[in-house]
Enzyme design. Sequence first.
Site, PDB file in Angstrom:
ATOM      1  N   GLY A 118     -19.507  16.204 -13.985  1.00  0.00           N
ATOM      2  CA  GLY A 118     -18.972  17.567 -13.657  1.00  0.00           C
ATOM      3  C   GLY A 118     -19.379  18.743 -14.662  1.00  0.00           C
ATOM      4  N   ASP A 125     -15.900  19.918 -11.966  1.00  0.00           N
ATOM      5  CA  ASP A 125     -16.296  20.880 -11.291  1.00  0.00           C
ATOM      6  C   ASP A 125     -15.507  20.892  -9.871  1.00  0.00           C
ATOM      7  OD1 ASP A 125     -17.407  17.992 -10.754  1.00  0.00           O
ATOM      8  OD2 ASP A 125     -18.873  18.678  -9.271  1.00  0.00           O
ATOM      9  N   ARG A 180      -8.947  18.640 -19.718  1.00  0.00           N
ATOM     10  CA  ARG A 180     -10.286  18.688 -19.233  1.00  0.00           C
ATOM     11  C   ARG A 180     -10.304  19.010 -17.474  1.00  0.00           C
ATOM     12  NH1 ARG A 180     -13.659  16.024 -15.056  1.00  0.00           N
ATOM     13  NH2 ARG A 180     -15.922  16.331 -15.787  1.00  0.00           N
ATOM     14  N   VAL A 181     -11.265  20.041 -16.973  1.00  0.00           N
ATOM     15  CA  VAL A 181     -11.454  20.177 -15.796  1.00  0.00           C
ATOM     16  C   VAL A 181     -12.723  19.928 -15.293  1.00  0.00           C
ATOM     17  CG1 VAL A 181     -10.978  22.046 -13.992  1.00  0.00           C
ATOM     18  CG2 VAL A 181      -9.386  21.806 -15.934  1.00  0.00           C
ATOM     19  N   THR A 185     -20.335  15.778  -6.290  1.00  0.00           N
ATOM     20  CA  THR A 185     -19.959  14.615  -7.341  1.00  0.00           C
ATOM     21  C   THR A 185     -20.980  14.257  -8.245  1.00  0.00           C
ATOM     22  OG1 THR A 185     -19.286  12.226  -7.147  1.00  0.00           O
ATOM     23  CG2 THR A 185     -20.682  12.934  -5.389  1.00  0.00           C
ATOM     24  N   GLY A 186     -20.647  13.720  -9.294  1.00  0.00           N
ATOM     25  CA  GLY A 186     -21.463  13.646 -10.277  1.00  0.00           C
ATOM     26  C   GLY A 186     -21.028  14.090 -11.775  1.00  0.00           C
ATOM     27  N   THR A 222     -15.407   9.665  -7.102  1.00  0.00           N
ATOM     28  CA  THR A 222     -14.729  11.021  -6.280  1.00  0.00           C
ATOM     29  C   THR A 222     -14.935  11.190  -4.881  1.00  0.00           C
ATOM     30  OG1 THR A 222     -15.063  12.301  -8.401  1.00  0.00           O
ATOM     31  CG2 THR A 222     -15.276  13.529  -6.620  1.00  0.00           C
TER      32      THR A 222
HETATM   33  N1  ASP Z   1     -17.482  15.532 -10.576  1.00  0.00           N
HETATM   34  C1  ASP Z   1     -16.338  14.876 -10.993  1.00  0.00           C
HETATM   35  C2  ASP Z   1     -16.010  15.432 -12.357  1.00  0.00           C
HETATM   36  O1  ASP Z   1     -16.723  15.689 -13.175  1.00  0.00           O
HETATM   37  C3  ASP Z   1     -16.556  13.347 -11.126  1.00  0.00           C
HETATM   38  C4  ASP Z   1     -17.377  12.579 -10.322  1.00  0.00           C
HETATM   39  O2  ASP Z   1     -17.704  12.988  -9.316  1.00  0.00           O
HETATM   40  O3  ASP Z   1     -17.102  11.203 -10.093  1.00  0.00           O
HETATM   41  O4  ASP Z   1     -14.688  15.630 -12.278  1.00  0.00           O
END
Ligand code: ASP
Length: 287
Positions: A212, A190, A187-188, A209-210, A159
């Site tokens: 979500g 964060d 799906r949505v 990021t991470g 991301t």
């Molecule tokens: N946070 C993002 C999501 O869950 C994914 C990511 O940061 O890699 O959509």
Amino acid sequence: MILVHGGAGDVPPESRPAHEAGCLEAVRAGGVVLAGGGSAVEAVCAAVEVLEGLPQYNAGTGCALTRDGRVSLDAAVMDGETMQAGGLACLGAFPHPIRIAQRLLPEKEVLLVGPPAEEWARLQGFAMVPESRLITERVRKTWREVVENGGSGNFAGGTVGAVCRDARGRLAAGTSTGGTMGKTPGRVGDSPLVGAGTYADEHCAISATGEGESFIRACFAGQVAEALADGMEAEAALYSQLERVRDRYEGVGGAIMLTPTGPPMALRTTETMSWAWWSPEGEGSGI
Ligand code: ASP
């Protein structure tokens, strides 16, 4: 100053130089905007646009795919001076969702989703491309692995996001992603949600990021902003919220943050998160 990230995760060692280099390219594009007197919002969007165009990241070109192999993009931008925000979720194959989010800023609506969001973007002059233009070989391969292993909602990494403090002291934040690999259609994450993965006000600009779902349930970025408004030291506020996401909401990740006066901050609870910053005094990068 402008600061970007290229996603929290565990980037294999051989791919790390490309992740770091792309971040530097992005902050330099943001730097051109800032050097020309541009706003924090404009610099954030210019930097994220570069990252969306690079195949090593999970945003725009190179985005992760839904369980049924489709493109479904999330993005948002927030202006910490006006408190305007614009976000899109479950958007089809637009190469640069961050520019659509920017276009939404002056509107009353904060978040548009799915086919009506695509229709709105088209009316604003943005063009969709065939999905195949955004789907790389690497992504198709990972998607096959995830789907064949019966996995869904796998945390993809890659991301992208940017935060900026312009010459007038205005703060802005933006994030763009394809979400998690093999996610359920609809799906949505964060990233497009104000106060979860993206937030800016007069105290801070944050892009996360991470995993979500964990960041959403933790109200991550909003909690960091609240802690700063209460006078907590910036790095401690950011890291303690990342720990809270990990320990209480069982999700790892990272975030970048700028405050009105402090240095660039890029913290994570994952193995890697590429980042870079630029200011008139210099630049730096890492992973
Ligand atoms: N946070 C993002 C999501 O869950 C994914 C990511 O940061 O890699 O959509």
